[in-house]
Design a protein around this motif. Structure first.
Motif, PDB file in Angstrom:
ATOM      1  N   ARG A 101       0.827  -1.210   0.000  1.00  0.00           N
ATOM      2  CA  ARG A 101       0.000   0.000   0.000  1.00  0.00           C
ATOM      3  C   ARG A 101       0.863   1.263   0.000  1.00  0.00           C
ATOM      4  O   ARG A 101       0.527   2.255  -0.659  1.00  0.00           O
ATOM      5  N   LYS A 128       0.806   4.301  -2.751  1.00  0.00           N
ATOM      6  CA  LYS A 128       0.667   5.724  -2.422  1.00  0.00           C
ATOM      7  C   LYS A 128       1.780   6.547  -3.066  1.00  0.00           C
ATOM      8  O   LYS A 128       1.537   7.646  -3.582  1.00  0.00           O
ATOM      9  N   GLN A 137       1.037   6.959  -6.674  1.00  0.00           N
ATOM     10  CA  GLN A 137       0.008   7.984  -6.886  1.00  0.00           C
ATOM     11  C   GLN A 137       0.585   9.377  -6.660  1.00  0.00           C
ATOM     12  O   GLN A 137       0.267  10.315  -7.386  1.00  0.00           O
ATOM     13  N   ASP A 179      -7.242  -2.261  -3.773  1.00  0.00           N
ATOM     14  CA  ASP A 179      -6.364  -1.185  -3.282  1.00  0.00           C
ATOM     15  C   ASP A 179      -5.870  -0.312  -4.429  1.00  0.00           C
ATOM     16  O   ASP A 179      -5.784   0.913  -4.307  1.00  0.00           O
ATOM     17  N   THR A 218      -8.509   2.065  -5.483  1.00  0.00           N
ATOM     18  CA  THR A 218      -8.930   3.083  -4.516  1.00  0.00           C
ATOM     19  C   THR A 218      -7.772   4.003  -4.102  1.00  0.00           C
ATOM     20  O   THR A 218      -7.983   5.191  -3.895  1.00  0.00           O
ATOM     21  N   LEU A 219      -6.576   3.474  -3.983  1.00  0.00           N
ATOM     22  CA  LEU A 219      -5.449   4.306  -3.536  1.00  0.00           C
ATOM     23  C   LEU A 219      -4.806   5.083  -4.683  1.00  0.00           C
ATOM     24  O   LEU A 219      -4.014   5.994  -4.449  1.00  0.00           O
ATOM     25  N   PRO A 247      -5.670  10.386  -0.742  1.00  0.00           N
ATOM     26  CA  PRO A 247      -6.299   9.444  -1.665  1.00  0.00           C
ATOM     27  C   PRO A 247      -7.066  10.205  -2.741  1.00  0.00           C
ATOM     28  O   PRO A 247      -7.679  11.236  -2.448  1.00  0.00           O
TER      29      PRO A 247
END
Lengths: 517, 517
Positions: A152, A156, A159, A189, A192-193, A489
């Motif tokens: 995760r 991040k 992103q 994940d 959504t992330l 997010p």
């Protein structure tokens, strides 16, 4: 069909530092944009030499053939004109030619955030995060087996950094999630992330079908729209030499039949899974990539396809794989010549074999980026965070690579040549023996005239020494922590989250995917 | 005139390790050869845009002019048609054009060992050692002021590594030798400890005249032969913007009048000594380089000349110089376009601003090498050992850079495309699902199929961890010590040494050179 905005020659990014919610200076980085190569890609072999590689590849496919370990794939190829003997499939030249006529030269890979959709092919370039290492590391906690928390975190980071255009796979394998449902957890994940285009693994029918459905739900579109708009891609690694395994073939069949994107990347290490010559390894790479191409077009004419190249050499002494070498660079450039001959989007990588974020990690990576940038690459996998030949995702290397990618993107910005930029008035103003610090021409452009790197330490020795003699990896260490702290997010429709949750819950209840592949 | 042997596409270097006198394995490196660029250099601006830079430079020279701080230089330029007002010299377009007609497109720079003579221009590339830093450093003893012992060590390294084709200047300034005789001591060392082509500084008449005589004695040739065969070069740094100082102009006059090679390199940092735009900085670089070119041709038509480019940017925040940046790369490539427009040999550098041999040092250097290699550079100054923007010569960086140079040289080796290298028989032999480790094709080529790097550590993590987690600089540290231990002085005729000694003794007795420049 929505086309993504392509990069235009532009004056400048907004130079000022953005303020975070707490008022502190946020990481200064380039704005989101997709670079274009505005100069001709380089060539290393003549058209005749390229033709001889091409012809040798066709001979491999026609005379030696490849093993396809899935009956349905063989049946489809047989119907298209291939010759089948057991698992061996021999593909006639004419079938390759006709498939090259139906495959698109470029296409858009759609993201759930339309601003993040990417164009693949032509002179466009995109960069993706490190994908698929079983381990990860940072300099605080060291090297460890991949897990969901690190997975995760890397999402991040992917992103957070604008220069990462797509998710090339799991940035590290979340080993602590059971293999039967790992793809459900991981892909939920991812949707959504992040809100960038992404990849699902071809590991049997269930996983790839689930991946396609998650991509569709994430975008909130109908099955029909999904089929019009490629919204997921899958890397197919041949089992070199000359084999395509059942889970990979199943991936091609499911993806191509729904018009989703397939990238076939033979991993042809010269001297191991391929001939010891780079020329011979390229013949094999090309044969395997073309075989994958044929499979996609036999499944569905016009299905989007990316030509993947991953030819490198081994260490002569140990047989260990090597990356970012002169041989790797040559293979990357000639791979680009082959892809352009076929008018196909071309995928390469930012690869290195280093064990730590030292000078070797940097020079192997920049040599890789040199090869792919000059050689006409469109899609750069593993562009940020790849270490140890793909065995580790490194937090520090991730940020270091983002800086390298941004430097490449800046190099790809055309230089403004205009009366103003030629600066004759400034030279007149300053004259012999002066300096330009205070010139009007300078003051008007100074704050955003040059790329401001994230990592490079340009302090003089005395200042640097007084600051504790930091090395590049230390700045990178601070930056990934800052990026995680600053991460927000991306917005997502609650109805999409609800549908995703319901889908994942149902599929989990059904037992996910078989793990006996 | 002896022409140096140029690099031919060749099968391979001798792969086996050479044995030293003690029987231990010597450093494995590429054999002596001069690489050629066999692909077209890249271009970043259109012919029209290039013309606009050229025309703007001519306007600078014709309308604004440059300050020439030596009356003899101004007198010679006036006689050739330039307009003089005080120290200001305005050079008409026609004079530039006529000088471009007499300057040679390429030439040979002769070494005292004819095998080390180098061709400058066309598609040939050569690499030189770090030159002129006031300090040096190694990771054992740290950073220190330049001195004769370190100076001699760096000469030995420059001789020991085959990829170093020439001596670009003092690899570190031997500050402990009095300035009046430093050039005598340093150049005598250069001639005796190395047998490659070399440089002398243009710091007043005496020094450059002494340098020319030492080059002549070193080669054991007559004055007439020296005048036929360029055997020394000198870098002329303009005092940007738009000034040429007396010691530099004296250097041009003495060197060009004897047909020795001049390289004019404006150090045009965008935003400091040049306009803040790269386009504007290039206009200034080009004007100053052309002014230097005119000076050489006015002194002697046909005198050998090298177009030097050193345009980079500064740190926007501190004004500190930056190197190996995207802006530096663009300036390097466009500088190459200008040099080719004028049919001139092109000099650039392997530059970095890093304070230590970390990832930054490596990526800034490889970006520099990327720019000069793709941009058509012929002569790469500071190719090994340059750190801190030129303030330090680093032992570890020297060896690391030699590895980078060798990788570039390997990248410049054409790939063999032949029936044998295409490897169809090997692919037939191995077939689907096999491996190539034991194939006859592999065994026949395995030991020398790929470049074997000096620094890169390709061991897997476990082996590397067990070995103490060494970083690249640690391998480099071991290698420079080994190279110094293995160093053997090149053979030299005792009569030459005797003549050199006598010359240096006489000039020392005369007081050497004035130190009030």
């Amino acid at each position: 069909m929505t086309e993504p905005a392509m990069d235009q020659p532009q004056r400048r990014r907004g130079g000022e530092r953005h303020k975070g919610r707490g008022g502190a200076a946020r990481i200064q980085q380039l704005p989101r944009r997709q670079p274009r190569r505005f100069f001709a890609p380089m060539t290393l072999v003549s058209p005749d030499e390229l033709e001889s590689i091409h012809q040798a590849s066709l001979t491999v496919l026609e005379e030696i053939g490849m093993d396809f370990n899935l009956a349905e794939a063989r049946d489809r190829l047989k119907a298209a004109g291939a010759e089948i003997a057991g698992e061996r499939v021999r593909i006639p030249r004419g079938l390759v030619d006709s498939c090259l006529e139906t495959v698109p030269a470029d296409f858009t890979l759609h993201a759930r955030n339309p601003e993040n959709s990417i164009r693949l092919g032509g002179d466009a370039m995109v960069f993706g995060n490190v994908s698929s290492p079983p381990n990860c590391s940072d300099t605080d906690s060291g090297r460890r087996t991949g897990n969901l928390a690190d997975y995760r975190n890397f999402l991040k980071l992917s992103q957070a950094f604008n220069c990462i255009h797509f998710l090339g796979g799991y940035p590290v394998e979340p080993i602590d999630v059971h293999a039967s449902v790992r793809h459900l957890v991981a892909l939920k994940d991812m949707v959504t992330l992040t809100d960038k285009p992404f990849h699902a693994y071809s590991l049997g029918r269930e996983r790839i079908v689930d991946g396609i459905e998650i991509a569709r739900i994430g975008r909130g579109i109908s099955h029909a729209q999904l089929e019009r708009e490629p919204s997921l891609f899958s890397i197919i690694n041949t089992n070199s030499p000359l084999k395509l395994d059942a889970p990979m073939l199943r991936g091609i069949i499911e993806m191509s039949s729904l018009n989703q994107a397939i990238c076939v990347t033979p991993f042809t290490l010269a001297g191991a899974m391929a001939p010891v010559t780079i020329a011979g390894a390229l013949v094999e790479q090309n044969a395997e990539a073309l075989a994958g191409l044929v499979m996609t077009q036999v499944v569905r004419e016009g299905a989007p396809f990316i030509y993947g190249g991953f030819t490198s050499n081994v260490d002569m002494k140990s047989g260990a794989p090597a990356f970012g070498t002169p041989e790797y660079m040559k293979a990357t450039v000639i791979g680009g010549q082959l892809a352009r001959r076929y008018k196909l989007p071309y995928r390469s990588s930012n690869a290195c074999a280093a064990n730590t974020v030292d000078a070797q990690a940097a020079y192997e990576s920049v040599f890789s980026l040199w090869g792919v940038t000059m050689g006409g690459g469109n899609m750069v996998m593993h562009a940020a965070g790849w270490m140890e030949g793909g065995l580790v995702a490194s937090y520090e290397k991730f940020v270091l690579d983002c800086d390298l990618i941004q430097m490449v993107m800046e190099f790809l910005q055309p230089l403004e040549i205009s009366e103003d930029s030629l600066g004759l008035d400034a030279i007149r103003e300053v004259g012999p023996g002066g300096h330009f610090f205070g010139a009007a021409h300078t003051l008007a452009r100074y704050t955003d005239a040059f790329y401001a790197p994230m990592i490079s330490d340009w302090r003089n020795y005395q200042q640097w020494h007084a600051a504790g003699r930091p090395e590049a990896w230390q700045k990178a260490n601070a930056l990934w922590k800052q990026a995680l702290a600053e991460y927000e997010p991306p917005p997502i429709d609650p109805a999409v989250v609800e549908e995703l949750d319901a889908f994942v819950a149902r599929r989990t209840e059904e037992g996910g995917a078989p793990t006996d592949f």
